[in-house]
Design an enzyme around this catalytic site. Structure first.
Site, PDB file in Angstrom:
ATOM      1  N   PRO A  99      41.836  33.002  46.097  1.00 23.13           N
ATOM      2  CG  PRO A  99      39.561  32.551  46.273  1.00 23.13           C
ATOM      3  CD  PRO A  99      40.843  32.429  47.011  1.00 23.13           C
ATOM      4  CB  ALA A 102      37.170  35.851  45.168  1.00 26.07           C
ATOM      5  N   GLY A 105      40.841  39.598  49.414  1.00 27.68           N
ATOM      6  CA  GLY A 105      42.054  40.382  49.633  1.00 27.68           C
ATOM      7  C   GLY A 105      43.275  39.862  48.900  1.00 27.68           C
ATOM      8  CB  SER A 107      45.129  42.679  44.747  1.00 28.36           C
ATOM      9  OG  SER A 107      44.293  43.470  45.557  1.00 28.36           O
ATOM     10  CG  ASP A 150      41.392  44.692  51.227  1.00 27.09           C
ATOM     11  OD1 ASP A 150      40.569  44.826  52.152  1.00 27.09           O
ATOM     12  OD2 ASP A 150      41.069  44.390  50.062  1.00 27.09           O
TER      13      ASP A 150
HETATM   14  C1  MEV Z   1      37.614  45.657  49.650  1.00 25.07           C
HETATM   15  O1  MEV Z   1      38.168  44.499  50.245  1.00 25.07           O
HETATM   16  C2  MEV Z   1      36.902  46.486  50.670  1.00 25.07           C
HETATM   17  C3  MEV Z   1      36.281  47.788  50.155  1.00 25.07           C
HETATM   18  O2  MEV Z   1      35.743  48.438  51.305  1.00 25.07           O
HETATM   19  C4  MEV Z   1      37.303  48.677  49.476  1.00 25.07           C
HETATM   20  C5  MEV Z   1      38.329  49.260  50.432  1.00 25.07           C
HETATM   21  O3  MEV Z   1      38.134  49.240  51.652  1.00 25.07           O
HETATM   22  O4  MEV Z   1      39.335  49.786  49.921  1.00 25.07           O
HETATM   23  C6  MEV Z   1      35.135  47.524  49.195  1.00 25.07           C
END
Ligand code: MEV
Length: 319
Positions: A99, A102, A105, A107, A150
């Site tokens: 999804p 959300a 990950g 994107s 990510d």
């Molecule tokens: C996003 O999945 C995780 C965050 O720590 C952003 C990042 O690490 O780039 C919020």
């Protein structure tokens, strides 16, 4: 025509703090983004179609619409074409189980699979490091200042400890005794925006926030040891503490707290925000046999609950 897929992810501990170079731990999920790439004939353009978003768009260099939600996918393909040095017109088709917006990950997984499918369609074999690096460039377009965790987990799979300045190490872990339950708050949000807000708070109160960031770093190291030792109760406890730290940096809200407490009251070993917070999903760690009980409790207050396993497999070219 070439196909590639990449897994979604869950951050077990350390999101946000990882942006400021603290360690964090992520695991790949058995939900995947699938991308198909096909060289077209005619003038240079990248046609992008997303089954999930029910959207299509055509991108042509200077004329490309940067506001389109499909723009980062075009950008991942373009970076790959430029890196390889072949400017072929291309069609990219996305079909993802992850999804969007959300905290799972989506994107990054789509970007990683797009890079891999594009390179495969052009007959070029990239290393995993190259795939991850190119996908990161697309992540910068979406999130502004991502840590890189990510795209790394979507490329390499399994469970990793990640630090921005050092890269990642694989955790030797056997997740079979536990389940990961994700429950959607139903509130979409932008990761880039949440990251900006947390960084602004850190800059405003450095003497309060610095020790909190260091605590999060120690917590991630301790959690990594707990995972490698299979000490799931300790990991659960540390996830709960991590949730408290994320509340302190203001990325929780009432809906998220209700989900977290419902999971804990139903017997989860630990429950917390996963990803940027402000909405998105929470993750609960449970013994495998308690997974259904926790999932049922969460279904009463969340429209989408996923019972997930950790996926050893990162990006893969589909046969
Ligand atoms: C996003 O999945 C995780 C965050 O720590 C952003 C990042 O690490 O780039 C919020």
């Amino acid at each position: 025509m070439a196909k590639a897929s990449a897994p979604g992810k869950v951050i077990l501990v350390g999101e946000h703090f990882v942006v400021e170079n603290q360690p964090a731990i992520a695991a790949a999920l058995n939900l995947r983004a699938r991308v198909l790439a096909e060289v077209l004939s005619g003038d240079f353009r990248v046609e992008v179609e997303s089954k999930n978003l029910s959207q299509k768009a055509v991108f042509q260099r200077e004329k490309a619409n940067k506001e389109s939600p499909l723009y980062p996918i075009y950008y991942a393909a373009l970076m790959t074409l430029e890196y390889i040095g072949l400017q072929k017109p291309l069609k990219i088709f996305i079909d993802s189980e992850i999804p969007p917006a959300a905290g799972m990950g989506s994107s990054a997984s789509v970007a990683v699979a797009t890079v891999a499918a594009t390179a495969a369609e052009l007959g070029v074999k990239l290393t995993l490091e190259e795939v991850s690096r190119l996908a990161y460039q697309a992540e910068v377009i979406v999130h502004g200042k991502p840590s890189g965790i990510d795209n790394t987990i979507a490329t390499f799979g399994g469970a990793i400890a990640y630090r921005k300045s050092e890269g990642f190490i694989r955790l030797e872990a056997d997740f079979t005794p536990v389940a990961l339950i994700l429950a959607d708050s139903g509130i979409p949000r932008s990761t880039g925006e949440m990251v900006r807000r947390v960084r602004a708070l850190k800059e405003k109160y450095p003497r309060i926030m610095d020790p909190l960031y260091h605590a999060a770093g120690h917590l991630a190291i301790e959690a990594g040891k707990a995972i490698e030792e299979g000490d799931w109760k300790r990991l659960g406890e540390l996830m709960n503490v991590n949730h408290g730290l994320l509340s302190a940096v203001q990325v929780s809200n009432r809906v998220i707290e209700e989900l977290v407490y419902a999971a804990r009251e139903a017997g989860a070993l630990g429950a917390k925000i996963t990803g940027a917070g402000g909405g998105g999903n929470i993750v609960a760690l449970t013994w495998k046999e308690d997974g259904r009980k926790v999932a049922d409790a969460l279904r009463k207050i969340s429209r989408k609950v996923y019972v997930c396993d950790v996926s050893a497999e990162g990006v893969r070219i589909e046969g």
